[in-house]
Each structure stands twice: as structure tokens, then as C-alpha cells.
Design a protein around this motif. Structure first.
Motif, PDB file in Angstrom:
ATOM      1  N   ALA A 217       0.820  -1.206   0.000  1.00  0.00           N
ATOM      2  CA  ALA A 217       0.000   0.000   0.000  1.00  0.00           C
ATOM      3  C   ALA A 217       0.855   1.257   0.000  1.00  0.00           C
ATOM      4  N   SER A 218       1.906   1.227   0.799  1.00  0.00           N
ATOM      5  CA  SER A 218       2.803   2.398   0.822  1.00  0.00           C
ATOM      6  C   SER A 218       3.494   2.575  -0.526  1.00  0.00           C
ATOM      7  N   TRP A 219       3.888   1.482  -1.121  1.00  0.00           N
ATOM      8  CA  TRP A 219       4.587   1.556  -2.427  1.00  0.00           C
ATOM      9  C   TRP A 219       3.682   2.163  -3.506  1.00  0.00           C
ATOM     10  N   ARG A 220       2.367   1.711  -3.494  1.00  0.00           N
ATOM     11  CA  ARG A 220       1.455   2.261  -4.490  1.00  0.00           C
ATOM     12  C   ARG A 220       1.208   3.746  -4.264  1.00  0.00           C
ATOM     13  N   ALA A 221       1.138   4.173  -3.056  1.00  0.00           N
ATOM     14  CA  ALA A 221       0.886   5.586  -2.769  1.00  0.00           C
ATOM     15  C   ALA A 221       2.081   6.455  -3.172  1.00  0.00           C
ATOM     16  N   VAL A 222       3.266   5.956  -2.861  1.00  0.00           N
ATOM     17  CA  VAL A 222       4.461   6.738  -3.162  1.00  0.00           C
ATOM     18  C   VAL A 222       4.703   6.799  -4.674  1.00  0.00           C
ATOM     19  N   THR A 223       4.624   5.662  -5.336  1.00  0.00           N
ATOM     20  CA  THR A 223       4.887   5.660  -6.780  1.00  0.00           C
ATOM     21  C   THR A 223       3.823   6.429  -7.545  1.00  0.00           C
TER      22      THR A 223
END
Length: 892
Positions: free
Chosen positions: A48-54
Motif C-alpha cells: 500500500a505504501s509503495w502504491r501511494a508513493v509511486t
């Protein structure tokens, strides 16, 4: 028309792949949600964090567009850089950046830093590369580099803004620098890969040249000095900042001179400097700085040094010269200042911080640049050296400038070789007169004595000139004529454009005075300042032969007899002139006796003594014979007044004269004069040389009286037209030739001379009559109205043409006389030739010439061509014949 990216070579592809792993541009999109197996809670948080950051850091593909086409805000909005991250995004950033490299490697996860670097690469190659490459090929080059740099700066901003604002603050301080340097290096390599440097460097050189010409002041030098129409106040304002050598030299104070180059820059210079520094700042930010930009800048500045020297100092030859000092100040205060400012921008280490004691430019660098500039000045002066010599001595400052250049052996060799090549092309050819060559040679001697007092350079330069002058037939005549000229004519001006080297007479006196002051030989054992000859001196180098102008000219020929013989010939011509004083000839003779010795000029002394003795003898003979005008009776009022110069035949050179019969009354006077001389000098006899005298004639015509001094043969011809009858008589050239026993060319020359004086008129050709009354314009109009040809007016209307024709006829007569004299002299050698051919048989021409040179005392004075013509005449007369092989044989 669409533009495509250039093909990538395999070698470059391998190098690029070694830094950036080959992969598809779509591999770096956010990964799709995993379906199986079921993720752990930690993995769910990571995803979830990866999708938000990218999603926040990702850059949308909007294609290429110029920053000038839209506003900067719109540019950032389209790149998704106008929004700030939410709390969830910031939390996600903290979570993904908190993972260490070791933890990411164990979990098989990708670093957000690596992902963002690949995202930058993907976006640039897909959106910017092709557009920038097409822009680079735009035919409109003005401002093109600035537009490209501006686009790259905006691209850098959209790539690095989130990195600097949101990612780097979450990292440790040591990690921040490593990450920033890594991404910056990848960004610079990506731009270098996408845009070919040769084309960029060409645009950079163009822009740098345009601005540096203004900053260095070269544009003002090309425009020339200040306009004369400007006011005095404006002139003072403009001169507050100037790099012009003329303006700088006119200032008496050294402080003001420095201030002119360093202070009070005008708006144009300041603007160009700011634009240039701004351009390099942008290039450094986008990766086009560093060593590559330094090389382009160095090439441009190297060219600017040459251009400044050319624009500032071309034709600036006045002495004393301050060009070297001005050039050094320009390098130190203008040139070096710009270099320091530019290197402070593009000469930055990768870390971005310089050491405290680091200097981009040292004093030793400035000294080297000054030496390079002096060498360029020497090259300029070498290219101008021929013009400098022509303008000597007004161009002495240029020779002073060359002294800084000729301190190295290679520079001295370059100067001599290039100058000799120029001399061969522009001076040593048949189109230049001997007087011009000698005049320039004299200037070369004086200029090179100032340039190199030891005389080594002059020795090299003088050799081809001396060789060429030896082959000129009139060299000796030009030198001797200059020595005998009046030195007063050389004061205040040079005779470079005249027919006589008048300054040689003054130089002869000066050289004699210098020799009296310095009687030492080539080696002065008491000279405490003696230095050895330079290492580049020739083995047969002799300074004394080149430094003295007179000595150098006299030493052109190995034998001094050549000069002595020509001195006798020219002295004879001058002594036979109708003059009373010969002080100049006596002075020159005394000075030359110091160089040649008394014995060599003994004949010249006898010639001078003859002239002075002739005055006394002439006075005595005229008194004894009653030839003076004071004793003339009223009846003999029109009796000619006869004076004579008595010459010693043995000591005077062979004088070519025209043979003719003088009028009867002149012949009677000559007989009386000869009788008087015989009674005075019983052992000597006079032989009259009628063609060598001067006559003052007075012609009494109906409407005018003509008085002039002419030659004896011209006076004899006009005397033949004297008639006791009332009307003028007409005589032809043949009649005059038979009556006066004068050659036909000489008769026609005399008649044309009187036509040019409007005394005779020719009608028809070769028939002349006296022009008693000059025709008027009314007479011409009346003659034309009657349809008749006004021959008198027509013939006399062009005195200049008649004078030219008279000169040509006189030259033809002189040539005929000279050829006759040469043939008569050649007959003296005929007996030698007959003896040789009788005793040794048939001989070729070369062998005859060789035998004559050996057998004839003093050598054979004629050339092979002259002897061939003489022998051809003997063959025509039947005295010789030509046998096989071109041999000559006596006819039996």
C-alpha cells in the motif's frame, strides 16, 4: 517534418547498459496487486505504501513541448508537480525510505530511490529525447542553446523537486549526499546520451564567441575609434572604460590606464557578461559543464586572444611602443577576470564544494597567457614586417614589439623564413626597380639593427637580397648615383619613390663619422660588455658586413673595380655638366678614398683636377685669342661665346658622342681655340668632342624670342634653318643628315625636340619648317571653315606628344651610337679571334669566349650573346663560316 532520434551504436549501447540495466520502459510502473499467495500483514503495508508513493512520484507522459510555449506553472502542472503530498503519502514515504538496503535485499524489494531513478530515465527518453534532438537540428541557431538549456532546467526541476523536498529530508545526512550525487550523475549521463555533444558544442562555441567579443572589448576595436561628431563630454564618458590601445596610450597616468580596463563597464559589457555566466550556470546544472565546457571555452578564448591582437594592434607601429605593456594589462585585468568567473561555475568537483585554498587560476597561469599573447603579437608583426619596413622609420614601434618575440631560437627562425618568403614574392622580381630594392634593403638594415644588434637576423635576411642585386645590371649605377647625390635633398624625406637614392650621400658622411668614433676591429679586447655571437649565427657570420649601410652596399661585389669604374663613368657625366661648383663630388671622393684607398680612385682625382685646370686654361686661351665678349667689336656682337673643358684622354672613361659637323662660325672659333691651346701646351693637342657640350641659344622669331639651353646637336640642327631670305625654309631629314653629316635618327630627334618647343612644325612627315608665328584659335577656326587642314596648329597643339617622340628618337639614336661603339670596340678583339682560329682550327663559341677571357688583358667584357651577334656579322661578310657542330672557322 518529423525528426527521429539518431541510431544507437552497439558500443554505446553496451556502455549505457553497463550503467542502466536493459529493460522495458514499462517495467517500472507500480506492480499490480498480488492475488496469491495471501500476503502477510507487513507485505500488505509495504504494497500500500509503495502504491501511494509511486503514484505521487510518477510522471505522466504528456509528450514534448517547449517551455516557451506554455507558462512555467502549466509546465509543472502537466508534470504533476503542482500538488503537495497528503499525510498518507508522507507516511508512506517515511515507511518505504526507512527500509535499509540490507532489509530490502533480504525481502526482495526495490528501493524507492532506484525506482525513481528509473522513472526519471523512462520519462526523459520517452518524452524529451526526440523533441530535444529535433530542436537541436533547428536551422535558426540564434538563442537555440538557451532554449534547450531552459527546457533541460525545467526537466531537472520536475525530476529533482520532489527528491529535494520530500525524499532526501527523510534520509540520514551521509545518505542524502550519496543519493543526490548518484541521481545527478545518472541525470547528466542520460542527457549526454540523448543529445550529441558535437552539435551542442558547436552551439556553445557560437554563443560564447558572441558574448566574449563584447566582454573582452573586441567589438569596439573592430568598430574603430570614437566618431569625430561626438561631443567632448560624450568622449570623456565613453573613454572611462576602454581596451583601445590608442585611448590607453594617450593617458599619461598609469593608474588611469588600469582604471580604463577594470572599472566603469558600460551596460553592453555588463549585460554580455551576465548572459554568458548565466548560460554556463545552466549548462553546469544540466550536465553540459565540466571538462567538456572547459574545452569549448578554452578554444574560444584562444581564438579571442588572436582576434584581440589583430584588432587592437594592426597598423599600430608608432614608436616608442607600449603595445606589450598594454597587452599584458589586458590579459591580467580583462581576459583573466572573465576566465576566473567562468571557471568558478564550470570547474566544480562532483561533490559541489571546493577546498578553501583552491584557486581556479594562479599567477603562473596569467604569466603563461601573457607569454602566449606576446607570441601572437610577434606573429602579427611578422606578417606585417614588409609593410613595417616600407614605412620605416615611422614604424619603429613595430620593431620594438618584435624584440619581445625574438627571444627564442624557433621564433627567430620563423621570422627570417617567413620574411624571406615575402621578399621573394613582393620585392625580388623584375617588376621592382633596383632603386626600390636598394631603398628597402637600406631600411631592412636599419630596422634589423634595432631588432637584433648582433646582426644574426640581418645576415640571414640580407643573403637572398644581395644575391639578387648582384644579378641586376644597374645595381652599381644606382648605388654610385646615390653616393653622388646632393645630401640636402635627403633631409626631411626619403627618396623611396624617386629615381635616386639621395640618402646614401648623407649615410656616407654618417658612416665615416661613426668609423672615426669606433676604430676597433671586430673583436674589441677592452669591451667589458662583450657577449658571444648567438647560437643561431651562421658559420660565416660577420656583423661588420651587415650593420654598415654603405659597407653592405659596397661589399655586394667581390671586386671593388666594378664600383670604381662606375664611379668614373658617373663622375664624368656630372663633371661635364654646365656647373661651376663640384663640392659634393669632391666630398664623396674623399670619403670613398678612406674605403677604397688612394690608388683605386686616382683616375677620379685626375678627372676633377682636369675640370679645375680647364677653368684656368680656358681663361688664358680666350684672353690670348681674343675670344672673350669684352673684346668683341660692335661688328662681332653676334659672335658665339666659346668655352671648353679640357680632358685627359688617358684617365677619362670612353665617352660615346654623336659625330656631326658644327656650323662654320663655331668651327672657326674651335680652330682659334686649338691654336691658342697649342701655343700654351706645345706638347698636347685638342680633339673636339662636339656631341658633349651645351649651348645657350637665342631664337628671334616674328612674334617671340626663345632662349633655352640645349645640346650641341640640337643647336646645330636649328642653326641649319637659319636663312638670309625673308620666308622660312623647309628641310627634310635626309637633307639635314647629308648637310650636317649627322645620323638620321639623331636629326629626327633634334627636329622633334624643336617641334615640342613650337619652333618647328612638321608637314608632311620628315619635312620641317620654322614656325615664325604661333597660330591662334581664330586661325584654326578659319582654316577649318575653308576645309583646309591647319597643319601648323595641328602639329603644334600637342607639344607633349612631340616631346615624347623626341625622347624616343633620342633614345634610338643613343642606342644606335652605343651599338656602333660596341662594334668598334669588338673589332679590337677580332685579331685575337683570327689568331686563335688560325692556330687552333675551328672552335665553338664557348671555347672562343674562354680563350678570350684568358688572352685579353683585363678580361673579355662582352657576353656570349654579343659575341655571337658579332661572329654572325663576320659570317655574313664572308670572313667566317660555320662548320659541323656549330664551330666557327676562317674562310680560306
Amino acid at each position: 517534418m518529423a525528426s527521429t532520434a539518431p541510431p544507437i551504436l552497439p558500443g554505446r549501447r553496451r556502455v549505457f547498459a553497463s550503467v542502466f540495466p536493459p529493460s522495458s520502459l514499462d517495467d517500472f510502473r507500480p506492480a499490480p496487486p498480488a492475488t496469491e499467495p495471501a500476503p502477510a500483514p507487513e507485505q500488505t503495508t509495504w504494497d500500500a505504501s509503495w502504491r501511494a508513493v509511486t503514484s505521487f512520484l510518477g510522471i505522466p507522459d504528456n509528450g514534448f513541448f517547449l517551455a516557451s510555449q506554455i507558462s512555467e506553472e502549466e509546465f509543472l502542472r502537466r508534470a504533476n508537480r503542482h500538488q503537495t503530498p497528503s499525510k498518507e503519502v508522507m507516511g508512506a514515504l517515511e515507511y518505504v525510505t526507512a527500509q535499509g538496503r540490507d532489509e530490502l535485499a533480504e525481502a526482495g524489494r526495490q528501493s524507492i530511490i532506484d525506482w525513481y531513478g528509473n522513472e526519471i530515465r523512462r520519462h526523459f527518453l520517452k518524452n524529451f529525447r526526440e523533441g530535444l534532438f529535433a530542436l537541436l537540428n533547428d536551422p535558426e541557431k540564434d538563442g537555440l542553446l538557451q532554449r534547450i538549456v531552459h527546457c533541460l532546467q525545467l526537466a531537472r526541476r520536475i525530476y529533482f523537486a520532489p527528491l529535494m523536498e520530500y525524499i532526501l529530508p527523510l534520509l540520514a545526512r551521509s545518505e542524502q549526499e550519496r543519493v543526490f550525487i548518484k541521481l545527478r550523475r545518472e541525470f547528466h549521463m542520460m542527457i549526454s546520451y540523448g543529445l550529441p555533444w558535437p552539435k551542442v558544442s558547436g552551439l556553445l562555441a557560437r554563443e560564447v564567441t558572441k558574448e566574449t567579443v563584447v566582454v573582452l572589448g573586441i567589438d569596439t576595436l573592430n568598430d574603430g575609434d570614437l566618431s569625430e561628431t561626438e561631443s567632448v563630454d560624450n568622449m570623456e564618458i565613453d573613454r572611462q572604460h576602454s581596451v583601445s590601445y590608442r585611448n590607453w596610450k594617450d593617458e599619461p597616468s598609469a593608474d588611469i590606464r588600469v582604471h580604463m580596463m577594470t572599472e566603469s563597464e558600460d551596460e553592453q559589457v555588463t549585460g554580455a557578461r551576465e548572459r554568458l555566466l548565466s548560460l554556463f550556470t545552466g549548462l553546469q546544472l544540466v550536465g553540459f559543464g565540466g571538462e567538456k565546457a572547459q574545452k569549448v571555452f578554452a578554444d574560444v578564448m584562444n581564438t579571442m586572444v588572436t582576434e584581440f591582437v589583430r584588432a587592437a594592434y594592426t597598423g599600430q607601429w608608432e614608436g616608442p611602443s607600449l603595445v606589450a605593456e598594454h597587452l599584458r594589462q589586458w590579459i591580467e585585468n580583462v581576459f583573466a577576470r572573465l576566465v576566473v568567473q567562468v571557471l568558478a561555475i564550470i570547474n566544480v568537483p562532483e561533490s559541489g564544494a571546493k577546498e578553501e585554498d583552491y584557486l581556479d587560476v594562479n599567477l603562473s597561469d596569467v604569466d603563461k597567457w601573457q607569454d602566449i599573447a606576446i607570441a601572437r603579437l610577434g606573429a602579427l608583426r611578422t606578417s606585417e614586417l614588409f609593410e613595417v619596413i616600407v614605412e620605416w622609420p615611422a614604424s619603429s614601434g613595430a620593431i620594438e614589439d618584435l624584440r619581445y618575440f625574438t627571444t627564442y631560437t624557433a621564433a627567430r627562425l620563423h621570422l627570417t623564413h617567413s620574411f624571406v618568403a615575402v621578399l621573394n614574392r613582393r620585392l625580388l622580381h623584375p617588376g621592382a626597380s633596383t632603386v626600390e630594392i636598394l631603398q628597402l634593403y637600406i631600411s631592412i638594415i636599419r630596422a634589423f639593427n634595432l631588432l637584433d644588434p648582433k646582426g644574426v637576423l640581418l645576415d640571414r635576411i640580407a643573403r637572398p637580397i644581395r644575391r639578387y642585386l648582384r644579378d641586376r645590371d644597374d645595381t652599381v649605377k644606382a648605388i654610385v648615383g646615390g653616393l653622388l647625390a646632393d645630401p640636402s635633398e635627403a633631409d626631411g624625406h626619403a627618396a623611396s619613390g624617386g629615381e635616386t637614392l639621395v640618402e646614401l650621400s648623407a649615410e656616407l658622411t654618417k658612416a665615416h663619422q661613426n668609423s672615426l668614433r669606433n676604430e676597433s676591429g671586430e673583436l674589441d679586447w677592452d669591451d667589458m660588455n662583450w657577449i658571444p655571437d648567438p647560437v643561431d649565427a651562421a658559420p660565416d657570420y660577420r656583423k661588420s658586413k651587415s650593420s654598415d649601410v654603405i659597407g653592405s652596399l659596397i661589399s655586394l661585389f667581390e671586386s671593388k673595380e666594378t664600383f670604381v669604374k662606375e664611379m668614373q663613368n658617373m663622375l664624368a657625366e656630372r663633371l661635364l655638366e654646365k656647373r661651376t661648383e663640384f663640392d659634393q663630388e669632391m666630398s664623396v671622393l674623399e670619403l670613398l678614398k678612406v674605403r677604397f684607398g688612394d690608388n683605386a680612385l686616382q683616375a677620379c682625382e685626375v678627372m676633377l683636377r682636369d675640370i679645375f685646370d680647364s677653368r684656368r686654361v680656358d681663361t688664358v686661351v680666350r684672353r690670348d685669342q681674343g675670344l672673350g665678349t669684352s673684346t668683341s667689336t660692335t661688328k662681332d656682337h653676334d659672335q658665339p661665346d666659346l668655352h671648353a673643358k679640357i680632358l685627359s684622354h688617358f684617365f677619362w672613361p670612353d665617352i660615346q658622342e654623336q659625330e656631326f659637323s658644327v656650323p662654320a662660325d663655331i668651327s672657326q672659333l674651335q680652330q682659334r681655340y686649338s691654336a691658342g691651346f697649342a701655343s700654351l701646351k706645345q706638347s698636347r693637342k685638342l680633339t673636339w668632342l662636339n656631341g658633349l657640350g651645351q649651348v645657350t641659344v637665342e631664337l628671334d622669331l616674328e612674334d617671340r624670342v626663345f632662349v633655352d639651353e640645349v645640346t650641341t646637336w640640337q643647336a646645330t640642327v636649328i642653326h641649319a634653318f637659319n636663312s638670309e631670305t625673308d620666308g622660312p625654309i623647309s628641310l627634310t631629314v635626309d637633307q639635314l643628315s647629308q648637310t650636317l653629316h649627322m645620323s638620321t635618327p639623331l636629326v629626327r630627334s633634334a627636329c622633334l625636340f624643336w617641334v615640342s618647343k613650337r619652333i618647328l612644325t612638321e608637314s608632311p612627315r620628315d619635312t620641317f619648317r620654322v614656325l615664325e608665328v604661333l597660330p591662334t584659335e581664330d586661325d584654326d577656326a578659319a582654316a577649318t571653315g575653308r576645309g583646309t587642314s591647319p597643319t601648323s596648329a595641328t602639329d603644334s597643339a600637342e607639344p607633349a606628344h612631340a616631346a615624347a617622340a623626341a625622347s624616343a628618337a633620342a633614345a634610338a639614336a643613343a642606342k644606335e651610337t652605343a651599338e656602333a661603339a660596341a662594334m668598334e670596340k669588338m673589332n679590337l678583339y677580332w685579331q685575337f679571334i683570327v689568331g686563335m682560329l688560325t692556330n687552333q682550327g675551328a672552335m665553338p663559341l664557348q671555347q672562343i669566349v674562354m680563350m678570350l677571357k684568358i688572352a685579353v688583358p683585363g678580361g673579355f667584357p662582352f657576353s656570349n650573346e654579343e659575341l655571337r651577334e658579332f661572329l654572325a656579322g663576320m659570317v655574313a661578310k664572308g670572313k667566317l663560316e660555320i662548320v659541323s657542330g656549330g664551330n666557327y672557322r676562317i674562310v680560306q
